[in-house]
Motif scaffolding. Sequence first.
Motif, PDB file in Angstrom:
ATOM      1  N   GLU A  87      66.491  25.951  -9.961  1.00  0.00           N
ATOM      2  CA  GLU A  87      66.003  24.825 -10.742  1.00  0.00           C
ATOM      3  C   GLU A  87      64.810  25.279 -11.579  1.00  0.00           C
ATOM      4  O   GLU A  87      63.949  26.022 -11.090  1.00  0.00           O
ATOM      5  CB  GLU A  87      65.586  23.679  -9.818  1.00  0.00           C
ATOM      6  CG  GLU A  87      65.200  22.405 -10.537  1.00  0.00           C
ATOM      7  CD  GLU A  87      64.829  21.294  -9.569  1.00  0.00           C
ATOM      8  OE1 GLU A  87      64.570  20.173 -10.027  1.00  0.00           O
ATOM      9  OE2 GLU A  87      64.792  21.552  -8.345  1.00  0.00           O
ATOM     10  N   LEU A  88      64.759  24.856 -12.827  1.00  0.00           N
ATOM     11  CA  LEU A  88      63.708  25.281 -13.741  1.00  0.00           C
ATOM     12  C   LEU A  88      62.846  24.091 -14.129  1.00  0.00           C
ATOM     13  O   LEU A  88      63.324  22.955 -14.170  1.00  0.00           O
ATOM     14  CB  LEU A  88      64.329  25.916 -14.995  1.00  0.00           C
ATOM     15  CG  LEU A  88      65.168  27.174 -14.746  1.00  0.00           C
ATOM     16  CD1 LEU A  88      65.835  27.625 -16.042  1.00  0.00           C
ATOM     17  CD2 LEU A  88      64.309  28.293 -14.170  1.00  0.00           C
ATOM     18  N   PRO A  89      61.585  24.320 -14.445  1.00  0.00           N
ATOM     19  CA  PRO A  89      60.696  23.202 -14.788  1.00  0.00           C
ATOM     20  C   PRO A  89      61.080  22.563 -16.114  1.00  0.00           C
ATOM     21  O   PRO A  89      61.442  23.250 -17.078  1.00  0.00           O
ATOM     22  CB  PRO A  89      59.313  23.868 -14.866  1.00  0.00           C
ATOM     23  CG  PRO A  89      59.592  25.309 -15.133  1.00  0.00           C
ATOM     24  CD  PRO A  89      60.872  25.617 -14.428  1.00  0.00           C
ATOM     25  N   LEU A  90      60.997  21.232 -16.169  1.00  0.00           N
ATOM     26  CA  LEU A  90      61.274  20.491 -17.392  1.00  0.00           C
ATOM     27  C   LEU A  90      60.038  20.541 -18.284  1.00  0.00           C
ATOM     28  O   LEU A  90      58.930  20.253 -17.842  1.00  0.00           O
ATOM     29  CB  LEU A  90      61.624  19.043 -17.054  1.00  0.00           C
ATOM     30  CG  LEU A  90      61.968  18.123 -18.223  1.00  0.00           C
ATOM     31  CD1 LEU A  90      63.249  18.575 -18.904  1.00  0.00           C
ATOM     32  CD2 LEU A  90      62.107  16.684 -17.730  1.00  0.00           C
ATOM     33  N   ALA A 176      61.231  19.536 -34.493  1.00  0.00           N
ATOM     34  CA  ALA A 176      62.066  18.856 -33.503  1.00  0.00           C
ATOM     35  C   ALA A 176      61.315  18.803 -32.185  1.00  0.00           C
ATOM     36  O   ALA A 176      60.858  19.839 -31.683  1.00  0.00           O
ATOM     37  CB  ALA A 176      63.394  19.596 -33.327  1.00  0.00           C
ATOM     38  N   ARG A 177      61.217  17.614 -31.631  1.00  0.00           N
ATOM     39  CA  ARG A 177      60.575  17.448 -30.324  1.00  0.00           C
ATOM     40  C   ARG A 177      61.667  17.343 -29.264  1.00  0.00           C
ATOM     41  O   ARG A 177      62.550  16.483 -29.366  1.00  0.00           O
ATOM     42  CB  ARG A 177      59.681  16.212 -30.321  1.00  0.00           C
ATOM     43  CG  ARG A 177      58.564  16.290 -31.358  1.00  0.00           C
ATOM     44  CD  ARG A 177      57.562  15.158 -31.237  1.00  0.00           C
ATOM     45  NE  ARG A 177      56.570  15.215 -32.301  1.00  0.00           N
ATOM     46  CZ  ARG A 177      55.494  16.007 -32.283  1.00  0.00           C
ATOM     47  NH1 ARG A 177      55.280  16.791 -31.241  1.00  0.00           N
ATOM     48  NH2 ARG A 177      54.652  16.010 -33.296  1.00  0.00           N
ATOM     49  N   VAL A 178      61.597  18.226 -28.289  1.00  0.00           N
ATOM     50  CA  VAL A 178      62.670  18.305 -27.297  1.00  0.00           C
ATOM     51  C   VAL A 178      62.096  18.323 -25.887  1.00  0.00           C
ATOM     52  O   VAL A 178      60.931  18.680 -25.670  1.00  0.00           O
ATOM     53  CB  VAL A 178      63.555  19.564 -27.500  1.00  0.00           C
ATOM     54  CG1 VAL A 178      64.085  19.620 -28.931  1.00  0.00           C
ATOM     55  CG2 VAL A 178      62.792  20.848 -27.171  1.00  0.00           C
ATOM     56  N   ARG A 179      62.966  17.932 -24.926  1.00  0.00           N
ATOM     57  CA  ARG A 179      62.686  18.102 -23.505  1.00  0.00           C
ATOM     58  C   ARG A 179      63.806  18.941 -22.922  1.00  0.00           C
ATOM     59  O   ARG A 179      64.994  18.626 -23.115  1.00  0.00           O
ATOM     60  CB  ARG A 179      62.613  16.746 -22.795  1.00  0.00           C
ATOM     61  CG  ARG A 179      61.502  15.842 -23.300  1.00  0.00           C
ATOM     62  CD  ARG A 179      61.469  14.516 -22.547  1.00  0.00           C
ATOM     63  NE  ARG A 179      60.521  13.581 -23.151  1.00  0.00           N
ATOM     64  CZ  ARG A 179      60.322  12.348 -22.728  1.00  0.00           C
ATOM     65  NH1 ARG A 179      61.012  11.886 -21.680  1.00  0.00           N
ATOM     66  NH2 ARG A 179      59.459  11.564 -23.334  1.00  0.00           N
ATOM     67  N   ALA A 180      63.456  19.980 -22.208  1.00  0.00           N
ATOM     68  CA  ALA A 180      64.463  20.901 -21.678  1.00  0.00           C
ATOM     69  C   ALA A 180      63.862  21.726 -20.542  1.00  0.00           C
ATOM     70  O   ALA A 180      62.639  21.848 -20.446  1.00  0.00           O
ATOM     71  CB  ALA A 180      64.947  21.833 -22.799  1.00  0.00           C
ATOM     72  N   PRO A 181      64.743  22.287 -19.667  1.00  0.00           N
ATOM     73  CA  PRO A 181      66.200  22.166 -19.675  1.00  0.00           C
ATOM     74  C   PRO A 181      66.664  21.089 -18.706  1.00  0.00           C
ATOM     75  O   PRO A 181      65.958  20.710 -17.779  1.00  0.00           O
ATOM     76  CB  PRO A 181      66.629  23.536 -19.173  1.00  0.00           C
ATOM     77  CG  PRO A 181      65.558  23.896 -18.161  1.00  0.00           C
ATOM     78  CD  PRO A 181      64.272  23.313 -18.709  1.00  0.00           C
ATOM     79  N   LEU A 182      67.890  20.624 -18.903  1.00  0.00           N
ATOM     80  CA  LEU A 182      68.503  19.619 -18.041  1.00  0.00           C
ATOM     81  C   LEU A 182      69.957  20.011 -17.797  1.00  0.00           C
ATOM     82  O   LEU A 182      70.571  20.730 -18.571  1.00  0.00           O
ATOM     83  CB  LEU A 182      68.445  18.243 -18.697  1.00  0.00           C
ATOM     84  CG  LEU A 182      67.043  17.659 -18.912  1.00  0.00           C
ATOM     85  CD1 LEU A 182      67.006  16.809 -20.156  1.00  0.00           C
ATOM     86  CD2 LEU A 182      66.631  16.846 -17.695  1.00  0.00           C
ATOM     87  N   GLY A 183      70.514  19.479 -16.685  1.00  0.00           N
ATOM     88  CA  GLY A 183      71.922  19.713 -16.393  1.00  0.00           C
ATOM     89  C   GLY A 183      72.143  20.757 -15.319  1.00  0.00           C
ATOM     90  O   GLY A 183      71.488  21.809 -15.311  1.00  0.00           O
ATOM     91  N   ASP A 184      73.066  20.442 -14.399  1.00  0.00           N
ATOM     92  CA  ASP A 184      73.380  21.386 -13.324  1.00  0.00           C
ATOM     93  C   ASP A 184      74.754  22.020 -13.490  1.00  0.00           C
ATOM     94  O   ASP A 184      75.195  22.783 -12.622  1.00  0.00           O
ATOM     95  CB  ASP A 184      73.273  20.705 -11.953  1.00  0.00           C
ATOM     96  CG  ASP A 184      74.135  19.450 -11.850  1.00  0.00           C
ATOM     97  OD1 ASP A 184      74.966  19.212 -12.741  1.00  0.00           O
ATOM     98  OD2 ASP A 184      73.974  18.711 -10.858  1.00  0.00           O
ATOM     99  N   CYS A 185      75.458  21.732 -14.594  1.00  0.00           N
ATOM    100  CA  CYS A 185      76.711  22.422 -14.898  1.00  0.00           C
ATOM    101  C   CYS A 185      76.349  23.626 -15.755  1.00  0.00           C
ATOM    102  O   CYS A 185      76.362  23.562 -16.991  1.00  0.00           O
ATOM    103  CB  CYS A 185      77.679  21.488 -15.629  1.00  0.00           C
ATOM    104  SG  CYS A 185      79.229  22.287 -16.097  1.00  0.00           S
ATOM    105  N   CYS A 186      75.974  24.711 -15.106  1.00  0.00           N
ATOM    106  CA  CYS A 186      75.406  25.845 -15.823  1.00  0.00           C
ATOM    107  C   CYS A 186      75.641  27.127 -15.013  1.00  0.00           C
ATOM    108  O   CYS A 186      76.196  27.099 -13.915  1.00  0.00           O
ATOM    109  CB  CYS A 186      73.916  25.627 -16.064  1.00  0.00           C
ATOM    110  SG  CYS A 186      72.952  25.390 -14.546  1.00  0.00           S
ATOM    111  N   LEU A 187      75.189  28.238 -15.593  1.00  0.00           N
ATOM    112  CA  LEU A 187      75.369  29.545 -14.958  1.00  0.00           C
ATOM    113  C   LEU A 187      74.004  30.209 -14.754  1.00  0.00           C
ATOM    114  O   LEU A 187      73.516  30.909 -15.642  1.00  0.00           O
ATOM    115  CB  LEU A 187      76.262  30.446 -15.819  1.00  0.00           C
ATOM    116  CG  LEU A 187      77.715  30.023 -15.990  1.00  0.00           C
ATOM    117  CD1 LEU A 187      78.441  30.992 -16.919  1.00  0.00           C
ATOM    118  CD2 LEU A 187      78.428  29.952 -14.641  1.00  0.00           C
ATOM    119  N   PRO A 188      73.390  30.027 -13.589  1.00  0.00           N
ATOM    120  CA  PRO A 188      72.151  30.768 -13.308  1.00  0.00           C
ATOM    121  C   PRO A 188      72.393  32.269 -13.196  1.00  0.00           C
ATOM    122  O   PRO A 188      71.487  33.066 -13.410  1.00  0.00           O
ATOM    123  CB  PRO A 188      71.700  30.196 -11.955  1.00  0.00           C
ATOM    124  CG  PRO A 188      72.427  28.887 -11.825  1.00  0.00           C
ATOM    125  CD  PRO A 188      73.721  29.081 -12.527  1.00  0.00           C
TER     126      PRO A 188
END
Length: 324
Positions: A87-90, A176-188
């Motif tokens: 898990e990575l910090p938002l 562009a103002r963004v919040r990231a990262p999100l989502g657990d369908c991913c490849l660590p």
Amino acid sequence: MKVTLQPSGHIIELLPGERIIDAVRRLGFDAPQSCRNGNCHICAANLISGRVLQHGTERSRGELFTCIAEPLEDCEVEWQGVLAPDELPLRQLACQVIDIEDVGGDVCRVLLRTPAGKPLRYHAGQYLLLERPDGELSAFSIASAPHEERLLELHILTREPSTRELVEHLRTQRLARVRAPLGDCCLPRVPERPLVMIAAGTGLAQMQSMAQFCLHQGFSLPLHLYWGVRHPDDFYRAPHWQQWQQEPQVYLHQVVSDTPEWEGRQGMLCEAVCEDLTSLADYEIYLCGSPPMVYATLDALLAAGAVQEQVHSDVFAYAPRDGV
């Protein structure tokens, strides 16, 4: 013994006599910590329920120090800043807009550059929230891969007035103002099984990130990428498509569902996958599309022998249905 961590909701299992911080370390969590004697207060948490033993004193509420607190029963604690393995910090970022390109199919390829300094950490396949002119947030898959460092790529379908307004806002403001990262369908990390990636429309963005990550890491197992649209004109210029065609382990499939005169492959994506692959249980499968598309595809794949635990989609988290 179980300890539930809030606000994350993570549940950790403790060994007999184990302190909370030791369990967190053993299980690979990242948590605020420094000393191990209860003096620095970095690992402080708030006991919501349950009982702990700390410095020889039993506590049932209030502040505790996870480096010395030993639960006496199942507990719930409020502990900010704890991240599970992978898990990575938002983060919230103001990114520079470096390019907006019309790539066909009413899709704009938007390239952002994150601020210099501390880089954004994300896993291939995760998404971000992009702030609209009215302050609302919209989710878009990150099409770039983590090794591209400060570059963030988005594929934005501009058929709705709101998304056209968003793109014009980005074009004008160049910010562009963004919040990231999100989502657990991913490849660590690189998978140990061959892959099936199934994307509808701009769902290709998520699959692009994962495919680029795998190839960059030397993935040598088969990778089947199925890209489906309703009409041939909906296909847009995927920036890495020609490169992928040169990779011997990558198999590309374009499928059109609603245009009988299309000379290429027709039908539903799930039908194409089931026609091509007879041993779906051997694959890790990733899906990106609308909830109805994802669940219809899931049902077809499971009926054809896929293993449910090996089928992944962000839809399962934001639009769950009973039994999934």
